[in-house]
Design an enzyme around this catalytic site. Sequence first.
Site, PDB file in Angstrom:
ATOM      1  N   SER A  48      39.941  46.033  49.282  1.00 19.34           N
ATOM      2  CA  SER A  48      38.595  45.734  48.778  1.00 19.34           C
ATOM      3  C   SER A  48      37.722  44.984  49.778  1.00 19.34           C
ATOM      4  O   SER A  48      36.526  44.810  49.543  1.00 19.34           O
ATOM      5  CB  SER A  48      38.686  44.932  47.481  1.00 19.34           C
ATOM      6  OG  SER A  48      39.281  43.674  47.707  1.00 19.34           O
ATOM      7  N   LYS A  89      36.063  38.881  40.240  1.00 13.18           N
ATOM      8  CA  LYS A  89      35.239  38.722  41.443  1.00 13.18           C
ATOM      9  C   LYS A  89      33.814  38.323  41.095  1.00 13.18           C
ATOM     10  O   LYS A  89      33.204  37.483  41.776  1.00 13.18           O
ATOM     11  CB  LYS A  89      35.251  40.030  42.244  1.00 13.18           C
ATOM     12  CG  LYS A  89      36.616  40.356  42.847  1.00 13.18           C
ATOM     13  CD  LYS A  89      36.623  41.726  43.499  1.00 13.18           C
ATOM     14  CE  LYS A  89      38.002  42.061  44.072  1.00 13.18           C
ATOM     15  NZ  LYS A  89      38.054  43.402  44.664  1.00 13.18           N
TER      16      LYS A  89
END
Length: 802
Positions: free
Chosen positions: A693, A736
């Site tokens: 990511s 996140k």
Amino acid sequence: MEDTNFPLPINSNSDDDAKIPSELPILPLRDTVAFPNIVTPLVVAREKSVKLINEVISGTRILALVAQKQAEVEEPNESQIYEYGIAATILRMLKFPDGSLRVLVQGITRIKLLKITQVEPYLVGKVRAIPDNYEPSTELEALKRNVAIQFQKVVSLVPQLPDELQIVVVNTNHPGKLADLIASNLNLSVEEKQNIIETVDIKKRLEKLTIFVSRELEVLEMGSKIQDQVQSELGKNQREYFLREQLRAIQRELGMGDERSAEIDELKQKIVEAKLPEEANKEAMRELERLAKMQPGAAEYTVSRTYIDWIIALPWSVTTQDNLDIDKAQGVLDEDHYDLKKVKERIVEYLAVRKLKKDSKGPILCFTGPPGVGKTSLGRSIARAMGRNFVRISLGGVHDEAEIRGHRRTYIGALPGRIIQSLKTAGSNNPIFMLDEVDKIGQDFRGDPSSALLEVLDPEQNFSFSDHYLDVPFDLSKVMFITTANILDTIPSALRDRMEIIHLPGYIEEEKVQIAITYLIPRQIVENGLKKKNITFPKAVIQKIIQAYTREAGVRSLERQIATICRKVAREVAAGKDDVKKTISVETLSDYLGPEKFYAEVKERTLQSGVATGLAWTPTGGDVLFIEATQMPGGKGLILTGQLGDVMKESAQAALSYIRSRYQDLNLSEEFFAKMDIHIHVPAGSIPKDGPSAGVTIATALVSLLQNKPVRNDIAMTGEVTLRGKVLPVGGIKEKMLAARRAGIKKVILPAKNQDDLDEIPENAKRGMQFFPVETLDQVFELALHSKIKLRKKAVGSPTRE
């Protein structure tokens, strides 16, 4: 202290004519009563008693012997010894190496203790001698002859008594001396012997002794009868059996029940009352029959008894009544925990189903999320809301399968597994059962506990869960199992498939403030002994603690900081300042908690080119990640540091390859990499990092470096990149986004295919934030660097941006 009594040769003047001092040293006797005219050996070991004997032996050799009321008392006082005893003379003394003495004493006459005159170094008291005077009478003579005849029979039935004792009894004419002689040789308790000593009247003494002798004779005759009855049944090693048969026969004659039979009957009654299932009842009765045939001294006796006790103790048919008032249950859940909407909805749904369908099976829930978000405490709250018992076991570090299923009874010290043990503790067959830290189960040569849990956590199997120790099925279908975990990756897929996963995300700042005000501060005020008036936390202070002193998804660290402040205020209150009223301010916060531990560094870190802000998922929640890139003279070198995993290194290589393939579109020199080395570093080098990511963030940091353009300081990003510049979806979007909000970042770039994941984020958490779904790296560069790339035609291939 032991005593062995010897008959004294008759001496008519041995006690009446003796001169007894009015004050004598007193030797307390434990479990022993001495009689006049009888020689008694004594073991003297107590320090005071040894001193007394040593001084008496060098003087008159006369002392008082008085029995203690309680043998365990080491240094008895006046109230702990009897009032009557005897005066005695020391015949012989022998010292032993351990400091103790063996003393042979001969009784002289009865005495009555009038008063204690000295306590140290040993007891001394005033005494009065009691002579054995009597008036001859026909009744007294009859009593004397009767008791003598009865005692001769006793002597003939007791092998331990010498036959010469019968001759001594026949030749003793004094009724008082005869009574004392017989009492000293009868198997009487200390209290009964003391009763004889205290009976001064000779006629009454003989009457009491007649009862004792008759009782002893009856027991001995019965023992002889019993011995004849059971002699034919005795084997070569049945001594213990013989003694027990004697005891049973005595109890039958006295009208007393057999203790062993009573115990078996009691266990049988308990098995009936436990309302066991058919199979368990059959096994329990079978084991009870085995137990009834065993001797208590047998090795298997304890094993069988323990097994039956476990069977009886389990809540086979004990079920608590569920609270099916949905509104009330919702109120309890809201009272104990803030937010956690999904979890509360699931519990209320289960109660609704239970209300409509009474025999519904308990769900298997798994609460997963970072530490400190309330997973474990939520289990207790659910139990309170449903009106069920609560039990919890921690599976962290468990390696042995037997911890779950128990050991077989063939092993010494075997016990049921922790599932069955916890159900016994819960006291009902439908508790809320929390299996904490299910993601931290280990496995080694002793077995795989997670495999043993497959049966426990499968509603299609757990109605007949079989523990190795019990070896009979136990119905776990009514139990509501709740497991907790920080991460799902370490949970075996077969086990994970059996559980309904409910994710508990981290809290945003506004939620933490509300939790602190509603739960944490009131709890810490109480736990630190304060009153509400002693301390006040303004909202701004709580926000400052969250921003500057904690960096977490949960609230554990926040509660610790609040506790630290409360303790410092409690110290002032404890110093005598009852009127302390502290209002904590932002300015004085450092006085309580020290310098700030965390600070907003996004703007500062991204002021220079080559630095981009990424978002990462961690087991403790989301976090902000800074990726730095720099270049130096060299040749085609790519240096990666910061404890990066293989996947993250490959993402960096892919990002660089994409940039090199698009150097013209990005206005870069064709030889930018030929004469330069590029170094990519991810700070916090002591922490391992991995995953795809960070690909978008690495590419952005490289373009920022090569174009010498700083990345916008109000934006963070996440996403995987391909060699074609595509941005692929990643996991952990919710964590996140919450991490970005905690860091004060209001704009987030994320893969377009992750846009649906934003629906899982609470609306209040998304308030004030902007999300930019992207499909290509070109869109990322345009948003993060304001680098607009125009399309241009190529001779071969698809159109690209210029």
